[in-house]
Structure formats: C-alpha cells, structure tokens
Design a protein around this motif. Structure first.
Motif, PDB file in Angstrom:
ATOM      1  N   SER B 270      34.698  60.967  38.703  1.00 36.73           N
ATOM      2  CA  SER B 270      35.684  59.989  39.151  1.00 36.73           C
ATOM      3  C   SER B 270      35.498  58.657  38.423  1.00 36.73           C
ATOM      4  N   LEU B 271      36.588  58.145  37.869  1.00 40.83           N
ATOM      5  CA  LEU B 271      36.558  56.880  37.120  1.00 40.83           C
ATOM      6  C   LEU B 271      37.650  55.973  37.669  1.00 40.83           C
ATOM      7  N   VAL B 272      37.301  54.723  37.929  1.00 40.12           N
ATOM      8  CA  VAL B 272      38.241  53.790  38.569  1.00 40.12           C
ATOM      9  C   VAL B 272      38.286  52.476  37.806  1.00 40.12           C
ATOM     10  N   ASP B 273      39.439  51.814  37.798  1.00 38.56           N
ATOM     11  CA  ASP B 273      39.495  50.429  37.338  1.00 38.56           C
ATOM     12  C   ASP B 273      39.870  49.580  38.548  1.00 38.56           C
ATOM     13  N   ASP B 274      39.036  48.614  38.880  1.00 36.35           N
ATOM     14  CA  ASP B 274      39.307  47.824  40.088  1.00 36.35           C
ATOM     15  C   ASP B 274      39.125  46.347  39.822  1.00 36.35           C
ATOM     16  N   GLY B 275      40.218  45.603  39.783  1.00 34.37           N
ATOM     17  CA  GLY B 275      40.181  44.181  39.481  1.00 34.37           C
ATOM     18  C   GLY B 275      39.857  43.320  40.677  1.00 34.37           C
ATOM     19  N   ARG B 276      39.657  43.941  41.841  1.00 33.73           N
ATOM     20  CA  ARG B 276      39.390  43.146  43.027  1.00 33.73           C
ATOM     21  C   ARG B 276      37.983  43.382  43.575  1.00 33.73           C
ATOM     22  N   LEU B 277      37.167  44.071  42.800  1.00 32.78           N
ATOM     23  CA  LEU B 277      35.816  44.397  43.236  1.00 32.78           C
ATOM     24  C   LEU B 277      34.944  43.144  43.166  1.00 32.78           C
ATOM     25  N   LEU B 278      34.424  42.693  44.305  1.00 34.69           N
ATOM     26  CA  LEU B 278      33.709  41.422  44.318  1.00 34.69           C
ATOM     27  C   LEU B 278      32.495  41.391  43.402  1.00 34.69           C
ATOM     28  N   LYS B 279      31.783  42.527  43.281  1.00 36.30           N
ATOM     29  CA  LYS B 279      30.576  42.499  42.457  1.00 36.30           C
ATOM     30  C   LYS B 279      30.859  42.788  40.980  1.00 36.30           C
ATOM     31  N   GLY B 280      32.128  42.929  40.604  1.00 40.55           N
ATOM     32  CA  GLY B 280      32.448  43.241  39.216  1.00 40.55           C
ATOM     33  C   GLY B 280      32.580  42.000  38.359  1.00 40.55           C
ATOM     34  N   PRO B 281      32.073  42.014  37.112  1.00 41.69           N
ATOM     35  CA  PRO B 281      32.168  40.834  36.263  1.00 41.69           C
ATOM     36  C   PRO B 281      33.596  40.542  35.787  1.00 41.69           C
ATOM     37  N   GLY B 282      34.476  41.536  35.812  1.00 41.74           N
ATOM     38  CA  GLY B 282      35.834  41.337  35.314  1.00 41.74           C
ATOM     39  C   GLY B 282      36.844  41.032  36.400  1.00 41.74           C
ATOM     40  N   THR B 283      36.371  40.765  37.612  1.00 45.57           N
ATOM     41  CA  THR B 283      37.263  40.569  38.752  1.00 45.57           C
ATOM     42  C   THR B 283      38.022  39.260  38.689  1.00 45.57           C
ATOM     43  N   ALA B 284      39.299  39.312  39.053  1.00 43.68           N
ATOM     44  CA  ALA B 284      40.128  38.111  39.160  1.00 43.68           C
ATOM     45  C   ALA B 284      41.271  38.454  40.107  1.00 43.68           C
ATOM     46  N   PRO B 285      41.836  37.468  40.815  1.00 44.63           N
ATOM     47  CA  PRO B 285      42.943  37.794  41.726  1.00 44.63           C
ATOM     48  C   PRO B 285      44.213  38.181  40.973  1.00 44.63           C
ATOM     49  N   ILE B 286      44.344  37.650  39.736  1.00 49.39           N
ATOM     50  CA  ILE B 286      45.508  37.928  38.909  1.00 49.39           C
ATOM     51  C   ILE B 286      45.039  38.235  37.490  1.00 49.39           C
ATOM     52  N   ASP B 287      45.871  38.929  36.738  1.00 50.83           N
ATOM     53  CA  ASP B 287      45.522  39.095  35.329  1.00 50.83           C
ATOM     54  C   ASP B 287      45.997  37.848  34.575  1.00 50.83           C
ATOM     55  N   SER B 288      45.926  37.858  33.244  1.00 51.51           N
ATOM     56  CA  SER B 288      46.191  36.619  32.503  1.00 51.51           C
ATOM     57  C   SER B 288      47.665  36.324  32.290  1.00 51.51           C
ATOM     58  N   ASN B 324      46.575  44.672  34.319  1.00 47.80           N
ATOM     59  CA  ASN B 324      45.482  44.647  33.337  1.00 47.80           C
ATOM     60  C   ASN B 324      45.851  43.858  32.085  1.00 47.80           C
ATOM     61  N   GLY B 325      46.807  42.923  32.228  1.00 45.23           N
ATOM     62  CA  GLY B 325      47.227  42.107  31.087  1.00 45.23           C
ATOM     63  C   GLY B 325      46.290  40.942  30.887  1.00 45.23           C
ATOM     64  N   PHE B 326      45.076  41.210  30.370  1.00 48.12           N
ATOM     65  CA  PHE B 326      44.058  40.165  30.256  1.00 48.12           C
ATOM     66  C   PHE B 326      43.993  39.560  28.870  1.00 48.12           C
ATOM     67  N   ARG B 327      43.519  38.325  28.808  1.00 44.53           N
ATOM     68  CA  ARG B 327      43.158  37.702  27.540  1.00 44.53           C
ATOM     69  C   ARG B 327      41.773  37.127  27.732  1.00 44.53           C
ATOM     70  N   PRO B 338      40.469  46.704  30.545  1.00 42.27           N
ATOM     71  CA  PRO B 338      40.038  46.999  31.914  1.00 42.27           C
ATOM     72  C   PRO B 338      39.638  45.718  32.630  1.00 42.27           C
ATOM     73  N   SER B 339      39.614  45.748  33.953  1.00 44.66           N
ATOM     74  CA  SER B 339      39.060  44.652  34.737  1.00 44.66           C
ATOM     75  C   SER B 339      37.603  45.025  35.035  1.00 44.66           C
ATOM     76  N   ASN B 340      37.406  46.016  35.870  1.00 42.59           N
ATOM     77  CA  ASN B 340      36.087  46.620  36.061  1.00 42.59           C
ATOM     78  C   ASN B 340      36.302  48.127  36.017  1.00 42.59           C
ATOM     79  N   LEU B 341      35.942  48.731  34.891  1.00 41.98           N
ATOM     80  CA  LEU B 341      36.122  50.173  34.717  1.00 41.98           C
ATOM     81  C   LEU B 341      34.790  50.829  35.049  1.00 41.98           C
ATOM     82  N   PHE B 342      34.734  51.647  36.092  1.00 40.01           N
ATOM     83  CA  PHE B 342      33.424  52.172  36.466  1.00 40.01           C
ATOM     84  C   PHE B 342      33.452  53.606  36.955  1.00 40.01           C
ATOM     85  N   ILE B 343      32.298  54.244  36.741  1.00 41.20           N
ATOM     86  CA  ILE B 343      32.059  55.601  37.222  1.00 41.20           C
ATOM     87  C   ILE B 343      31.440  55.459  38.609  1.00 41.20           C
TER      88      ILE B 343
END
Lengths: 461, 445
Positions: B270-288, B324-327, B338-343
């Motif tokens: 299982s692989l997930v991308d989660d931009g709202r994960l508090l412990k993730g370094p790529g987390t943000a409420p919105i993308d760019s 996932n529109g990040f800069r 990805p925001s936080n792409l994790f296994i």
C-alpha cells in the motif's frame, strides 16, 4: 545594479564589523536577471523571467564564520546585518583598514541577451525541436530549454579590494525520449557558455537537437550492460567527470583540512605519469570561468597533479590558512545566500600523445564509455560513482555492440594509478557541481583515456 | 500587504491584456549552525523574501519573479508580456477559491529557544559520536531551522496563507583504522526541537554506520536480496514520485503511463500520498496554487489507483486536482510533486525482517542517484555501501558496488516491510519503513 550605496559606505560598514585586524570581513552584493523559455510537446509552454538580488555579509575570526544575508539592499538593512555578525563574535571597536582599491571585470558579453526579442530565443528552440523530431518516429518527446542570465557582483572586503564583476551565462538543454516495442530510452545534450547571444553564431541548435535524438534512438538497441571489473575507455569531454569525482573534491581545502583521502598526499605520487590535472578559471568563455573569485582573489591557473605527483590543493583564504597554503583563487559561492567555499572551476586532464583509435585498438575486451552522465564521491573514503549515458563493448580492439544502464564505480586513489593511455583530443563539458547545498557552474574536461580496471555496474550478471 | 499590492497588480495585468493573475509570496527566517571539534565554526542568519506572479492571458501562461517586493507591479507586467509568446493551451487554468482547513505546522517555541541551546545540542551530538569509539572523528555537525510563511492570492478568489517551522540535525563522521577511512551519517527532522531525535543517539547512529563499514571488501557480481533502511528506501521512492506526475504520464515521460488500475505490486502493498499528515515534511494545508491538499491512495492492494495532479493536468485528464501542484520556491510555476508519499507500516520489526532475509546486502548508503536513475524509464543503477549479512549477523562490510534494478521490478520485489516508518524530505516528502527487496543486481568483481 544598485548604485544607491557607494563602495565607500560599504567599506565603512566593514570597519565596524571587523573590530580588530585579526578578523576579516566581506560584503557580497549580487543581482541576477534571468530568462528561461521551455518548449515541450511541440509548443512553448513557459517563459520565466526573474530578478534575484541580495546582499551577504561575512565575518571571519580565525576559522570561524558569521554570516548574514538579506534581499533588501539599503543602508538600514546592511546595518542590521552588521549588527547580527558583530553580536556573533561580540565585536567592539572600529578597525583601521587598508585603502580601498577598485577593480572591475565585465562579462565578455558581445550581444546582450536582454536586447534580443523573446521570439528570436523561441526560434532557437523551434529549430532544435524540429531537428530532433525529424530523426524519426521513435522520438516520442522532446523538451528544449533556453536559459540566459546576467549576474552583477560587487565584492568589498576588509583587505581593501572593491571589485565589480559581470558574468553572462547562456545554455541550451535538450532532453529526448525515444521508444520502440516497450523499450524507452532518454538522451541529453546541454551545451553552455559564458558570454552573450553571440554564442549562437558558433553552435547549431539543429545539430544539438539531432545529436540528442540520434543518441536516444541508438541506445534503444543497446543490451543491458554486463557487470564486473574490466578496462574502460572513456571518451573525451564529459568523461572529465571522473577527475572531478576521483580527485577534484578531495583536493578542496576544506575537505583536506578535515579528512580527505588526499590529506597527507602533497608532494607524493598519486597517479601514473600520464596524469596531469589542472584547474583553470581563466579559460575564456568556458562555463566554469571567472575573473575574480567570490572573495576578491584574482582567478589563477592551478596545476594540481603534475605527471602523477600531487603539487597543489584548491584553496580559498580561510581553509587555505588552515592547511598552511595561500588562496589559489578558488573561493566560490552560488550567490549572496551562502558564504564562499573552495570549489573547482574548469578542471581537466592535460592531453597526452596517444590517439583514440590507438587506445581502442589496443584494448582486447572492455567498455567504451562514449558519454558520461553525472557522478558523486565520498571525499573521505575516496569511493566514487558515475553513470554512463552511452556505452559500447570493445572486442578485439574494435567497438562492438551498444550497452546501457551502466554505472561505473571506483576508488579515486586506485583509479588514478590505473590510467595507462591518454589521447590528445581534449574537450570540455559544462555542468553544475553541488556541494554543501550550493551549486557552482563548472566544466569537466579530458581527452580520451583508458582506465585499466573499473567496476561496471550493469544489470546482466 | 498583499491586499494593497494585489489590486494594483491585477489592474496592471488587465491593462496588459491578460485575464487572470496569481501571486505567490514567501518570506522566511533561517538559521544554520555548524560545530567542529568542540567549537561553533559557523553561524548564518537570514530573512529571505520573494514573490512570483503567474499570468493567464487568452489561454497562455507567463511567469515572472523577483526578490524586490517594491517591484511587484513591474514583475506582473513582465509576466503578462511573457504570456504573449507562449502557446495557447486550453488546459491552462488556475484553481478557484476553496476553503482549506489550517494545520498546526508552526511551533512558536522554536525561535524562542536560544542559539546557545541549539549549538550545545550540536556539541553533544559531536561528543557522543567521538566518545562512542576512539576510531571516530567528526566531519560535519549541522543544525538548520526555517520558519516560512506563504501567501497565495489570485484573481479567481484564492486567498490563503500558512506558516510552518522546520528544523533538522545532520551529522557526518569518519572511522579510521590502518589507513582505511569510512564515513557514516545520521539525519533527523522535525517542526520543533522536541521532535528531533535525542542528540546522544544521533551521534551514536552516525558512528555505528562508519564503524560498521571498516574492513569493507569488494564482492562478486550477483543477484542478491537487499535490505534498505528508511533513508535509502525513500530515495528510491522519490523516483516513483516523479513518475506519478500526471503531466509526465501524458507526455510519454513516465514508466507508469498506461498502468492505471493494473496490478504493479504485491497484494498486501500500500502506497499513499497525504498532504495533511502532521508528521510529514511535505505537509501543507494547500498546494502552491491554493488547492487544498488531501490524502490520495496511490497503490491499494497492489493496484495503481491514482496519478498525482495539479490544476492543469487535472483539466487535461478530466479529473479533479489532487492538490499536488507544488513549487519548491517562488522562482518557478507550480509543477507536480508528492506531498508525503509513503509506504504504510508492515507488521514485523526491523530485526525480524533482517532475520528472515537470510543472506542479504544491508544498504547503509547509496551514491549518484541524480545521475544513475532515470525517472522516465524507471532504470536505476547506483553506487552502494553497506553490510553483507547472514541470518542477521554481519559477515563483512561491502564497498565499491552498485545495485541496479528498474522501478517496476523494485516495487514488485518488495517482499517484506517493517514497522519503523520514517519520513525524509526527498522529492517533496517521502516515507518508508525498512524494506526487503527480494532481488536486485549487485555488481562488484
């Protein structure tokens, strides 16, 4: 450029920051105007126009550094930066500094890219794209980017140097994706020079696009590379990355002052007699050139290895001091956001007397690395890797079938003792070297060489 | 500030003949500290600032940016002029207004903690490393901190901002014995000092890796079982992250093209991308570009379920943006990452995984990923160093080898997943537990 603050005013700030003459300080102001245009999927997707200005203030005390930078360039803010670095070393008093001497170096730009219409820049991309696509139906995607920038630097230091420099950069980057029967391969060409738009009088966008597309299609027929140790003939130009990784980083004075594998090697034999390695920032319009380094020392040609003997390191002032050597004019920083560190410029292996045909002809079995990609090194162990973008097997002194997916791995000190043949066809390739989070424009250069023994990491056992 | 400028910017852009404008402004406060041999050797401070303006004019996009906020209006005009020369694309679109829930990403205590406390922490990492073994010497011990504020405003009603704090410790040491030198490192990230790993442990981790590598030998070329820790696994995952970009898929630049709804991994993967994960370094409420981030399942029960999108690719494919529109900086337009792409975590411990691996190559570090990996066809061949293990016991360390595979085989060959998920900032944000890959090609002698 910013004329609101004079050199004298900046120099006055340095007086307050240095405090006593056992310290050194410099202020580095850079303003870079850049334009990039990207064409992909047969259309101009993006034009990006940027202006990047900032000021960095560095104060050093023996081997300790205090650094503060900002994007706001006015007297009030510079005083704030001065306050920051002063507080880090608890500086009191004013210094008495030598008289200010001014120097300037312009960017050898003949045709300023800012005077060229965007539509002419787009024409370059369109020629390149068309030539690449015309190579055939296997060409599935072409991405071409044009990039120009003009960087203006003011450097004033507490030794009294006030230097104004301009550096213009132009680059064309092509990536081609080719596919056939489920096999997908890619190829790059990325020529880059210092100077202005006049560079397009001597380079052909069509030829560049065609070269990348032809390579991508050629390697569709490549077998997976074998694995194991074997002789490797490395073609001229991009092959120079082997020296950049095998020895270049290990000779930078900051690494030498700590635990570089070449820390105790000055004056000793580190390579075969065929090996003479030079770092030279004074080479005209090459990508890694400059007139003054980024702390105000004049650029100089430095012979690092002479016929196998290590004769110099690459030094800035601070790290040179740590190892008892003078600066070699190799202090560089990406921009105002970073203190400078020792870096390479144009680093190359001096040409020898063999010919490429001789070298291949005298190799019974091995790999011919026609084009290298990038690499990486651990300067403490000396272990390095680099990727082969296009390779062929050599059989009985002749170039045989194409192979792909090879990564070459070696150990710097060992490899240099394995170079037994060097041709006369010196050529250079531009790139960006990354270190400590900073990128520096460099070239790597070499003639065709033979390394008797390298590990080839393929996917075929 | 943004409101005052924005009206002027909008007017200037309309006067240049364009319809829509988006301003992305970022300001930060940064600190970096380095220690060496018991002393602070470098202190750097900065307050960088900059903004980028993206203009949409009759279906064409232009972009301009500046570090001089007094010149935003001129920058907007430059972007509008640039747009005139790019190609019309009916899929060029900016997101509309939406409400995104804020996330607690900013720790206000970070800046209140004195610099001396932060440098003392570094000194204790270094001294822990050095005192753990007499063969160890320090190379780099670095602390970094970044407080960042992002503001995004567009003529389509996007008007949002958020603040985040990040800090990290990086340590590198060498171990020397009989003329051989090997290096080891450790890395820890967090939003506050509390979230960083214990300094004594960070020092010991780096030292252990360096000591483990002493006596490293070359090894024969072979196919091997490979075990990799989070830090190494995340670097491979970052390649997958690039191939998941829907834009790359549509441009024949991804090895995942045409694989939607196909089985590309084992059924329990299982692989997930989660931009709202508090412990993730790529987390943000919105993308760019102001689109709210979300949790997007990427691989479920081994099947590829989604690509990652920004507003442009979503319109082109006829789906919704996945946010996932990040800069990475204000100097470019938003692309896709990805925001936080994790296994997701497995069910066994790392030690149990290593024991079941039998004979394997435990990778401590890889080298040359930027050159040896092709995110378009998925082929990877990188330098590696690590330890040759038999039933969980060290046989000897290994140097001067490469490990190779292609990413599709890599995913299929993930045969065991431990329960020690950790995140790192590669290619956006990335997370993985320790993994066992049942076959990779090892090249040595």
């Amino acid at each position: 450029m910013n004329h609101k603050i004079s050199n004298k005013e900046l120099f006055d700030v340095l007086h307050t920051v240095v405090g006593n003459q056992e310290r050194y300080a410099d202020v580095y102001i850079s303003g870079t105007k850049s334009v990039s245009v990207t064409l992909e999927d047969d259309k101009v997707e993006l034009i990006n126009d940027g202006q990047d200005n900032g000021i960095g203030l560095r104060l050093t005390q023996a081997d300790k550094i205090a650094y503060a930078y900002s994007n706001i360039i006015n007297r009030q803010n510079i005083d704030l930066l001065a306050g920051e670095v002063r507080s880090i070393f608890k500086v009191e008093n004013q210094a008495i500094l030598p008289t200010l001497k001014e120097d300037r170096a312009s960017g050898q730009i003949k045709i300023d890219p800012q005077s060229i219409d965007i539509s002419d820049k787009i024409k370059i991309l369109e020629k390149c794209n068309l030539a690449a696509r015309q190579v055939g139906g296997e060409v599935k995607q072409v991405t071409v980017s044009y990039f120009d920038s003009h960087k203006k630097i003011r450097l004033i230091n507490s030794m009294g140097n006030a230097i104004d420099q301009g550096r213009g950069y132009i680059r064309l980057i092509v990536q081609v994706v080719a596919a056939r029967n489920g096999i997908v391969q890619t190829a790059f060409e990325a020529p880059g020079f210092q100077g202005g738009f006049e560079i397009f009088d001597s380079i052909s966008p069509e030829q560049i696009g065609r070269a990348a597309a032809e390579r991508a299609v050629r390697i569709l027929d490549a077998d997976p590379a074998p694995s194991g140790q074997m002789p490797v003939v490395i073609d001229h130009g991009s092959g120079g990355v082997i020296f950049h990784e095998a020895i270049g980083h290990g000779l930078e004075a900051d690494e030498v002052s700590k635990h570089s594998v070449y820390k105790e090697s000055l004056g000793k034999t580190v390579a075969t007699e065929h090996v003479t390695v030079i770092d030279d920032p004074t080479m005209g319009n090459l990508w890694g050139s400059y007139a003054f380094d980024d702390e105000g020392s004049p650029a100089q040609r430095t012979v690092l290895i002479e016929s196998g003997k290590l004769v110099s390191y690459l030094c800035d002032r601070l790290n040179g001091n740590k190892i008892g050597m003078k600066s070699t004019g190799n202090s560089r920083r990406e921009n105002y956001a970073f203190p400078p560190i020792p870096r390479m410029s144009n680093t190359y292996l001096h040409p020898g007397t063999h010919s490429k045909d001789e070298i291949i002809g005298q190799t019974d079995y091995g790999l011919y690395a026609k084009k290298l990609g990038g690499g990486q090194v651990d300067p403490q162990s000396g272990d390095f890797v680099f990727s082969v973008a296009e390779g062929y097997m050599i059989k009985n002194g002749k170039i045989d079938r194409p192979v792909r997916g090879a990564t070459l791995v070696g150990n710097g000190p060992k490899v240099l003792f394995n170079i037994d043949m060097v041709a006369g066809d010196l050529d250079f390739d531009p790139g960006t070297c990354g270190k400590d989070g900073q990128g520096a424009p460099v070239t790597t250069g070499q003639p065709t060489i033979r390394v008797l023994n390298l590990t080839v990491g393929g996917t075929e056992i | 500030m943004m409101k005052l400028h924005f009206d002027k910017i909008y007017r200037a852009v309309k006067d240049s003949g364009a319809e829509q404008v988006e301003v992305y402004l970022q300001n930060s406060r940064e600190l970096e500290l380095k220690v060496y041999q018991g002393e602070v050797t470098q202190t750097s401070r900065a307050q960088p600032v900059g903004a980028g303006v993206r203009v949409l004019s009759k279906g064409k996009i232009g972009y301009a940016w500046t570090t001089n906020l007094d010149k935003l209006e001129q920058t907007a005009i430059n972007a509008a002029e640039a747009a005139k020369f790019s190609a019309y694309d009916e899929n060029n679109v900016f997101p509309g207004r939406s409400e995104a829930e804020q996330l607690p990403l900013f720790d206000e205590s970070l800046e209140e903690i004195a610099i001396t406390e932060k440098s003392d922490r570094l000194l204790s990492i270094e001294s822990s490393a050095v005192s753990s073994d007499e063969r160890i010497k320090p190379v780099d011990t670095i602390y970094g901190e970044d407080i960042s504020e992002v503001f995004i405003k567009s003529s389509l009603g996007v008007d949002c901002n958020y603040k985040s704090s990040n800090c990290w410790n990086y340590t590198r040491v060498v171990a020397s014995l009989d003329g051989e030198t090997q290096s080891g490192f450790s890395l820890s990230l967090g939003r506050s000092i509390d979230e960083l790993e214990d300094p004594v442990e960070l020092g010991r981790k780096a030292s252990r890796k360096a000591i483990d590598m002493l006596g490293a030998k070359r090894i024969g070329s072979q196919k091997a079982v490979v075990v990799m820790d989070s830090l190494v696994a995340c670097q491979f995952l970052s390649l997958l992250g690039r191939a998941l970009s829907a834009d790359s898929v549509m441009k024949n630049k991804s090895f995942l093209a045409g694989k939607l709804n196909q089985e590309i991994a084992s059924k329990d993967f299982s692989l997930v991308d989660d931009g709202r994960l508090l412990k993730g370094p790529g987390t943000a409420p919105i993308d760019s570009e102001g689109e709210p981030t979300k949790r997007t399942p990427i691989i479920e029960y081994g099947i590829l379920k989604n690509y990652l999108h920004n507003a442009y690719s979503a319109k082109k494919m006829g789906v919704k943006s996945t946010g996932n529109g990040f800069r990475s900086t204000f100097k470019t337009v938003p692309s896709i990452s990805p925001s936080n792409l994790f296994i997701e975590n497995g069910r066994i411990t790392r030690d149990e995984l290593i024991k079941t691996a039998g004979t394997c190559f435990y990778v401590l570090d890889i080298s040359g990923l930027h050159a040896g990996a092709n995110p378009i066809n998925g082929e990877v061949s990188v330098g590696a160093s690590g330890i040759w293990l038999k039933n969980g016991e060290k046989v000897h360390a290994v140097r001067e080898v490469t490990i190779a595979s292609d990413m599709l085989s890599f995913i299929k060959n993930i045969s065991a997943i431990a329960d020690d998920l950790e995140f790192f900032p590669f290619g956006g944000g990335c997370g993985s537990p320790t993994l066992m890959i049942k076959e990779m090609t090892l090249s040595g002698e």
